[in-house]
Design a protein around this motif. Sequence first.
Motif, mmCIF file in Angstrom:
data_model
loop_
_atom_site.group_PDB
_atom_site.id
_atom_site.type_symbol
_atom_site.label_atom_id
_atom_site.label_comp_id
_atom_site.label_asym_id
_atom_site.label_seq_id
_atom_site.Cartn_x
_atom_site.Cartn_y
_atom_site.Cartn_z
ATOM 1 N N ILE A 1 -3.216 -1.567 -4.095
ATOM 2 C CA ILE A 1 -4.116 -1.160 -3.012
ATOM 3 C C ILE A 1 -5.096 -2.282 -2.672
ATOM 4 O O ILE A 1 -5.291 -2.632 -1.505
ATOM 5 N N ILE B 1 0.827 -1.204 0.000
ATOM 6 C CA ILE B 1 0.000 0.000 0.000
ATOM 7 C C ILE B 1 0.867 1.261 0.000
ATOM 8 O O ILE B 1 0.508 2.287 -0.598
ATOM 9 N N PHE B 2 2.035 1.194 0.619
ATOM 10 C CA PHE B 2 2.970 2.326 0.583
ATOM 11 C C PHE B 2 3.422 2.584 -0.855
ATOM 12 O O PHE B 2 3.434 3.735 -1.319
ATOM 13 N N ALA C 1 1.868 1.746 -3.554
ATOM 14 C CA ALA C 1 0.720 2.196 -4.338
ATOM 15 C C ALA C 1 0.490 3.701 -4.162
ATOM 16 O O ALA C 1 0.232 4.424 -5.128
ATOM 17 N N LEU C 2 0.603 4.180 -2.935
ATOM 18 C CA LEU C 2 0.414 5.605 -2.662
ATOM 19 C C LEU C 2 1.509 6.433 -3.335
ATOM 20 O O LEU C 2 1.237 7.522 -3.861
ATOM 21 N N VAL C 3 2.719 5.905 -3.335
ATOM 22 C CA VAL C 3 3.814 6.609 -4.017
ATOM 23 C C VAL C 3 3.501 6.751 -5.500
ATOM 24 O O VAL C 3 3.706 7.819 -6.104
ATOM 25 N N LEU D 1 0.428 6.585 -6.989
ATOM 26 C CA LEU D 1 -0.765 7.390 -7.233
ATOM 27 C C LEU D 1 -0.476 8.881 -7.143
ATOM 28 O O LEU D 1 -1.059 9.684 -7.872
ATOM 29 N N PHE D 2 0.414 9.259 -6.233
ATOM 30 C CA PHE D 2 0.754 10.667 -6.050
ATOM 31 C C PHE D 2 2.111 10.993 -6.648
ATOM 32 O O PHE D 2 2.784 11.924 -6.219
ATOM 33 N N LYS D 3 2.477 10.191 -7.639
ATOM 34 C CA LYS D 3 3.755 10.366 -8.328
ATOM 35 C C LYS D 3 3.812 11.729 -9.019
ATOM 36 O O LYS D 3 2.883 12.119 -9.718
ATOM 37 N N ALA E 1 -0.876 0.821 -9.337
ATOM 38 C CA ALA E 1 -1.246 1.335 -8.014
ATOM 39 C C ALA E 1 -2.563 0.741 -7.526
ATOM 40 O O ALA E 1 -2.691 0.351 -6.361
ATOM 41 N N SER F 1 -3.195 -5.216 -1.021
ATOM 42 C CA SER F 1 -2.664 -4.895 0.301
ATOM 43 C C SER F 1 -3.760 -4.893 1.359
ATOM 44 O O SER F 1 -3.560 -5.391 2.469
ATOM 45 N N LYS G 1 -1.031 3.812 -13.011
ATOM 46 C CA LYS G 1 -2.294 3.840 -12.269
ATOM 47 C C LYS G 1 -2.852 2.431 -12.090
ATOM 48 O O LYS G 1 -3.397 2.092 -11.032
#
Length: 265
Positions: free
Chosen positions: A255, A110-111, A113-115, A117-119, A251, A258, A248
């Motif tokens: 998510i 999940i970490f 994935a967040l990286v 998504l907010f890349k 990611a 996870s 995307k």
Amino acid sequence: MLTYLLLLGIGLMAGISGSLVGLGGGFIVVPALAFLFPDMPPAQLAGTSMAMLLCNSISSTYVYAKQKRIDYQAAIRFAAASIPGSVIGAVFAEHVKGKFFFISFGIILIFMALVLLFKPNKPIHWPFKPTVNRSFIDSNGERFDYAYHMPTGIIISFLVGFMASLFGIGGGSFMIPTMTLLLSFSPHIAVATSMLQIFLSAIVSTSVHAVLLNIDWFMVLALAPGAIIGGQIGARLAKRLPARLLLKILALFLIVVSIRLMMKG
């Protein structure tokens, strides 16, 4: 027979999704086996998944090689660094408890994935100057130019090898964000190069898991045909998808998986 068909379907899904985003499919196989076979030890989950990943990575790497999108220099050097880590990870997997395995796996995914998504639109500024400059043209005539800091890739590859072998996931979920965010690789080149790296390190990791008797070969024989076919399909689909969409998709996959893993843990 029903179990065989179910595993064949899991292998197919893992092959398509894994080679599409350069992960190798372990992030599908490990949770699927964990939920279908709750008594299966974490070490055997990881070992069986790695054996399947070896089959999947052979198939998809072949397609990416024909597309001329693999950075062979980077893949070989990164794989050489990840192999010692994969050996240590396979041995360490013998001592990992189920709850720790699933929760740790879920948090890591999940970490990442967040990286993704907010890349940021551009690679993160890295304080080290590039040591390698690359420029080549793929089979479609598209040109790729980038430069990266090789020591960073080497160090991270060792850690990726350890984590990938420990969890049986191939390492793409760690390596692709590293390549795109820190090393300035194009997503398409990162995915293709990651698959070759997975193949090379999976040879060693699978061998160690086999020696430690962590592989269920019946499951591998059921998963492998689907993984091989799916690897061909996923690699061809990746060629037609925009780079941002690839990240995307990756990611979103991470998510979902996870959350499921942390709930199980």
